[in-house]
Motif scaffolding. Structure first.
Motif, short mmCIF file in Angstrom:
data_model
loop_
_atom_site.label_atom_id
_atom_site.label_comp_id
_atom_site.label_asym_id
_atom_site.label_seq_id
_atom_site.Cartn_x
_atom_site.Cartn_y
_atom_site.Cartn_z
N ALA A 131 45.34 82.08 24.62
CA ALA A 131 46.66 83.02 24.23
C ALA A 131 47.38 82.31 23.24
CB ALA A 131 47.36 83.43 25.52
N LEU A 132 47.95 83.08 22.30
CA LEU A 132 48.71 82.52 21.41
C LEU A 132 49.91 81.76 21.73
CD1 LEU A 132 49.47 82.41 18.35
CD2 LEU A 132 50.32 84.46 18.31
N GLY A 133 50.52 82.14 22.74
CA GLY A 133 51.88 81.69 23.26
C GLY A 133 51.62 80.38 23.81
N ARG A 134 50.38 79.98 24.42
CA ARG A 134 49.93 78.77 24.96
C ARG A 134 49.79 77.82 23.83
NH1 ARG A 134 46.18 79.65 29.28
NH2 ARG A 134 47.84 80.14 30.42
N TRP A 135 49.01 78.55 23.00
CA TRP A 135 48.71 77.77 21.78
C TRP A 135 49.77 77.18 21.05
CZ3 TRP A 135 49.45 77.14 16.38
CH2 TRP A 135 48.69 76.31 15.82
N LEU A 136 50.74 78.07 20.66
CA LEU A 136 52.00 77.53 20.12
C LEU A 136 52.85 76.39 20.91
CD1 LEU A 136 53.29 80.98 18.89
CD2 LEU A 136 52.49 79.19 17.47
N VAL A 137 52.88 76.49 22.04
CA VAL A 137 53.64 75.73 22.87
C VAL A 137 52.92 74.15 22.99
CG1 VAL A 137 54.18 75.06 25.48
CG2 VAL A 137 54.64 77.31 24.61
N GLN A 138 51.52 74.66 22.90
CA GLN A 138 50.53 73.14 22.96
C GLN A 138 50.75 72.55 21.74
OE1 GLN A 138 46.83 74.27 24.39
NE2 GLN A 138 47.66 74.04 26.63
N HIS A 139 50.76 73.06 20.35
CA HIS A 139 50.87 72.47 19.08
C HIS A 139 52.18 72.51 18.53
CE1 HIS A 139 46.83 73.80 20.17
NE2 HIS A 139 46.36 72.82 19.41
N THR A 140 53.44 72.71 19.20
CA THR A 140 54.58 72.48 18.68
C THR A 140 54.68 71.07 18.30
OG1 THR A 140 55.38 74.20 20.04
CG2 THR A 140 57.09 72.82 19.11
N PRO A 141 55.22 70.53 17.04
CA PRO A 141 55.43 69.42 16.75
C PRO A 141 56.79 68.87 17.70
CG PRO A 141 55.81 70.65 14.88
CD PRO A 141 55.66 71.58 15.93
N ARG A 142 56.44 67.53 18.02
CA ARG A 142 57.39 66.81 19.09
C ARG A 142 57.94 65.82 18.26
NH1 ARG A 142 56.85 70.91 22.44
NH2 ARG A 142 55.14 71.05 23.48
N GLY A 143 59.19 65.53 18.92
CA GLY A 143 59.92 64.18 18.29
C GLY A 143 60.15 64.38 17.08
N LEU A 144 60.46 65.54 16.38
CA LEU A 144 61.28 65.69 15.15
C LEU A 144 62.63 66.16 15.28
CD1 LEU A 144 58.45 68.17 13.09
CD2 LEU A 144 59.04 65.47 13.06
N ASN A 145 63.61 65.47 14.81
CA ASN A 145 64.98 65.96 14.94
C ASN A 145 65.39 66.62 13.71
OD1 ASN A 145 65.33 64.25 17.25
ND2 ASN A 145 65.37 62.44 16.02
N LEU A 146 65.06 67.98 13.85
CA LEU A 146 65.55 68.99 12.55
C LEU A 146 66.86 69.38 12.91
CD1 LEU A 146 62.19 71.23 12.89
CD2 LEU A 146 62.72 69.38 11.32
N PRO A 147 67.67 69.19 11.80
CA PRO A 147 68.97 69.55 11.84
C PRO A 147 69.22 71.21 12.22
CG PRO A 147 68.42 69.55 9.56
CD PRO A 147 67.34 69.06 10.57
N MET A 148 69.92 71.74 13.24
CA MET A 148 70.31 73.12 13.65
C MET A 148 71.49 73.49 13.10
SD MET A 148 67.81 73.61 15.63
CE MET A 148 68.15 74.84 16.60
N PRO A 149 71.47 74.73 12.42
CA PRO A 149 72.52 75.21 11.86
C PRO A 149 73.63 75.50 12.96
CG PRO A 149 70.67 76.98 12.11
CD PRO A 149 70.05 75.49 12.53
N GLU A 150 74.83 75.47 12.49
CA GLU A 150 75.92 75.51 13.51
C GLU A 150 75.84 77.24 13.92
OE1 GLU A 150 79.54 73.92 13.52
OE2 GLU A 150 78.72 72.05 12.50
N ARG A 151 76.11 77.48 15.30
CA ARG A 151 76.21 78.87 15.58
C ARG A 151 77.20 79.59 15.05
NH1 ARG A 151 73.24 80.81 19.94
NH2 ARG A 151 71.79 79.33 20.77
N SER A 152 78.34 79.06 14.67
CA SER A 152 79.48 79.71 14.26
C SER A 152 79.20 80.27 12.48
CB SER A 152 80.71 78.99 14.35
OG SER A 152 80.59 77.81 13.70
N SER A 153 78.14 79.32 12.04
CA SER A 153 78.02 79.91 10.45
C SER A 153 77.59 80.98 10.51
CB SER A 153 77.04 78.59 10.01
OG SER A 153 75.75 78.73 10.41
N ARG A 154 77.72 81.86 9.44
CA ARG A 154 77.28 83.05 9.06
C ARG A 154 76.05 82.92 7.83
NH1 ARG A 154 77.87 86.59 12.57
NH2 ARG A 154 80.07 86.64 13.43
N ARG A 155 75.05 82.88 8.32
CA ARG A 155 73.96 82.82 7.21
C ARG A 155 73.41 84.25 6.87
NH1 ARG A 155 69.07 79.95 10.30
NH2 ARG A 155 69.98 81.19 11.90
N GLY A 156 73.20 84.24 5.63
CA GLY A 156 72.83 85.40 4.86
C GLY A 156 71.44 85.81 5.46
N SER A 157 70.99 87.02 5.17
CA SER A 157 69.61 87.31 5.58
C SER A 157 68.68 86.60 4.19
CB SER A 157 69.62 88.84 5.42
OG SER A 157 68.03 89.08 5.41
#
Length: 93
Positions: A59-85
């Motif tokens: 199943a695609l969902g299972r594959w995505l969960v199993q192959h998600t990169p681990r240990g990467l500290n990606l910066p998350m955008p602030e929830r209050s920021s207004r990103r454009g489309s």
């Protein structure tokens, strides 16, 4: 090994197939599926090819969960920021 290659152009008669079964089995592994019979047609396929073609896919969902990169500290955008489309006309500016 390719999965279920097109059958060879030769069609074995049932009588030939009975007499030369070991050759048909060898050819199905080396050359691909072997067709037997003219009116009622049957195909002999190597087990490895059959298993590869009929194995249920993960199943695609299972594959995505199993192959998600681990240990990467990606910066998350602030929830209050207004990103454009990213699809808007002024996205490249």
């Amino acid at each position: 090994m390719s999965v279920l290659r097109p059958a060879s152009t030769r069609v074995w008669t049932v009588a030939e197939a009975k007499a030369r079964l070991s050759e048909i089995l060898r050819r199905s592994e080396d050359e691909g599926p072997q067709r037997i019979g003219a009116r009622k047609s049957f195909v002999v396929v190597a087990a490895a090819e059959w298993d590869a073609a009929t194995k249920p896919r993960e199943a695609l969902g299972r594959w995505l969960v199993q192959h998600t990169p681990r240990g990467l500290n990606l910066p998350m955008p602030e929830r209050s920021s207004r990103r454009g489309s990213p699809l808007s006309e002024d996205a490249g500016e």
